[in-house]
Write an enzyme that holds these catalytic residues in place. Structure first.
Site, PDB file in Angstrom:
ATOM      1  CD  GLU A 134      -2.606  -1.291   2.533  1.00 20.72           C
ATOM      2  OE1 GLU A 134      -2.527   0.165   3.680  1.00 20.72           O
ATOM      3  OE2 GLU A 134      -3.529  -2.081   3.042  1.00 20.72           O
ATOM      4  CB  CYS A 180      -1.128   0.410   9.785  1.00 20.14           C
ATOM      5  SG  CYS A 180       0.585   0.522   9.131  1.00 20.14           S
TER       6      CYS A 180
HETATM    7  N1  SAH Z   1       6.382  -0.483  12.031  1.00 25.70           N
HETATM    8  C1  SAH Z   1       5.957   0.645  12.195  1.00 25.70           C
HETATM    9  C2  SAH Z   1       5.354   1.888  10.875  1.00 25.70           C
HETATM   10  C3  SAH Z   1       4.436   1.229  10.633  1.00 25.70           C
HETATM   11  S1  SAH Z   1       2.433   1.521  11.212  1.00 25.70           S
HETATM   12  C4  SAH Z   1       5.554   1.314  14.134  1.00 25.70           C
HETATM   13  O1  SAH Z   1       5.410  -0.021  14.629  1.00 25.70           O
HETATM   14  O2  SAH Z   1       5.917   2.207  13.383  1.00 25.70           O
HETATM   15  C5  SAH Z   1       2.612   3.050  11.522  1.00 25.70           C
HETATM   16  C6  SAH Z   1       1.738   3.406  12.262  1.00 25.70           C
HETATM   17  O3  SAH Z   1      -0.045   2.777  12.656  1.00 25.70           O
HETATM   18  C7  SAH Z   1       1.971   2.909  14.138  1.00 25.70           C
HETATM   19  O4  SAH Z   1       1.990   3.852  14.862  1.00 25.70           O
HETATM   20  C8  SAH Z   1       1.314   2.051  14.647  1.00 25.70           C
HETATM   21  O5  SAH Z   1       1.138   1.489  15.444  1.00 25.70           O
HETATM   22  C9  SAH Z   1      -0.192   2.857  13.931  1.00 25.70           C
HETATM   23  N2  SAH Z   1      -1.030   1.783  13.359  1.00 25.70           N
HETATM   24  C10 SAH Z   1      -1.148   1.007  13.075  1.00 25.70           C
HETATM   25  N3  SAH Z   1      -2.401   0.223  12.575  1.00 25.70           N
HETATM   26  C11 SAH Z   1      -3.098   1.187  13.157  1.00 25.70           C
HETATM   27  C12 SAH Z   1      -4.800   1.154  13.831  1.00 25.70           C
HETATM   28  N4  SAH Z   1      -5.796   0.440  13.289  1.00 25.70           N
HETATM   29  N5  SAH Z   1      -5.166   2.334  14.227  1.00 25.70           N
HETATM   30  C13 SAH Z   1      -4.186   3.424  14.917  1.00 25.70           C
HETATM   31  N6  SAH Z   1      -2.998   3.373  14.574  1.00 25.70           N
HETATM   32  C14 SAH Z   1      -2.200   2.336  13.724  1.00 25.70           C
END
Ligand code: SAH
Length: 341
Positions: free
Chosen positions: A85, A329
């Protein structure tokens, strides 16, 4: 097959020594303009020769969703048919590209759709660059830069693909290419402490963001398996080193989950944790993806941020963009994979 976007201009000249240097520059520009061989002015015989050994365009748009707020979410097909994505966000201060660093993810965070099917593979530096070029070309003239910022907040854990991400940082900031300033790049990690130390040594001026999402190791372990490997205290110490080295403010991402991490005690502990660190807290409301975790309401989230501010913690509530198009994400890819089953 080698991917041409994996090479810097210098490396490309060394790789294609038998090709005139203005032709090599044409190839390099075609990479950044997201062109395929047929769209270039390269001579036919050269194209035939290159095609045998090199991929010029390793990514194409497979699906595109446009949100009411203008946010565009792309499902992108890679040369080996894997899907990733990418999101293009229009913002007051410029446009931001949210980029993936891996196909899938192996970090296993409970709230995150990217990790549902585990890690398939790392993206190469060139693939990441080509995805930027592809989305850039879809949002304006292909020979201009139509974005001001990139956030490595798509699928994948950037520090779990360290070498390729470091190489991509060099490619994307290259004067020959997009010439993006390091300061306009944010890298988000779930907190791989050893890699944060390694990143500090590189002395990049990028903004380092850490997905904290909990104020004690016990709570963190229930939603983020990585908490079994690294303590919050170790993350904070690594960030102190990062700030000392780079003089850059770091950012904590804090995703509010109902009755998990949104209590007054969490506010108190957040104040404590951030006390001696040049940092900002980015509060996000959970985008529920069908699991047992529930989102804290918008009003409660506003209140949480206000209390943090009142306690002297620099914090803001991040506006959620594109939630009507599976903006969080990995959600679009996860949905696509489920429909295929
Ligand atoms: N692996 C990295 C970057 C990818 S995710 C990390 O963990 O930071 C980017 C951000 O989106 C991260 O802070 C992650 O925790 C958040 N995120 C993932 N899924 C989410 C969701 N369902 N709701 C809100 N934030 C989410």
């Amino acid at each position: 097959m080698k991917i041409l976007s994996d090479f810097s201009l210098e490396e490309l000249k060394n790789e294609l020594t038998h090709i005139q240097s203005f032709r090599v520059k044409q190839i390099f520009d075609a990479i950044h303009q997201s062109k395929d061989y047929a769209d270039t002015n390269l001579p036919k015989n050269l194209i035939e020769e290159l095609k045998e050994n090199y991929i010029l365009k390793p990514a194409e748009i497979f699906r595109k969703l446009e949100s009411k707020d203008g946010t565009k979410k792309y499902l992108i097909k890679l040369h080996d048919d894997n899907l990733i994505e990418c999101v293009f966000l229009f913002q007051d201060y410029g446009n931001t590209i949210c980029l993936s660093t891996q196909v899938g993810c192996r970090m296993g965070c409970k709230f995150c759709a990217s990790t549902e099917n585990g890690l398939i593979r790392n993206l190469s530096a060139g693939e990441m660059l080509s995805v930027v070029a592809l989305v850039n070309a879809d949002n304006g003239k292909c020979n201009e830069r139509n974005f001001t910022n990139i956030v490595l907040m798509g699928s994948g854990e950037p520090l779990d693909n360290f070498d390729n991400v470091v190489k991509w940082l060099k490619l994307i900031t290259s004067k020959d290419g997009f010439n993006l300033s390091e300061r306009n790049i944010s890298l988000s990690t779930c907190g791989l402490v050893d890699k944060i130390h390694e990143l500090s040594k590189k002395d990049f001026q990028i903004t380092l963001c850490v997905s904290l999402h909990a104020t004690t190791d016990e709570i963190r372990k229930t939603i983020m398996p990585i908490a079994n490997a690294y303590k919050i205290e170790d993350i904070i110490n690594a960030l102190k080193e990062y700030v000392a080295k780079t003089k850059r403010r770091v950012v904590f991402e804090y995703c509010l989950i109902k009755d998990v991490n949104d209590s007054d005690l969490d506010i108190k502990r957040l104040k404590q944790l951030t006390r001696d660190l040049l940092c900002h807290v980015n509060v996000i409301c959970l985008n529920p993806n069908g699991g047992s975790l529930k989102a804290t309401t918008k009003d409660e989230a506003k209140n949480f941020v206000k209390k943090l501010n009142d306690a002297g913690v620099s914090a803001t509530l991040r506006r959620s963009q594109g939630s009507d198009i599976e903006g969080a994400c990995g959600m679009l890819r996860a949905k696509h994979l489920k429909n295929k089953e």
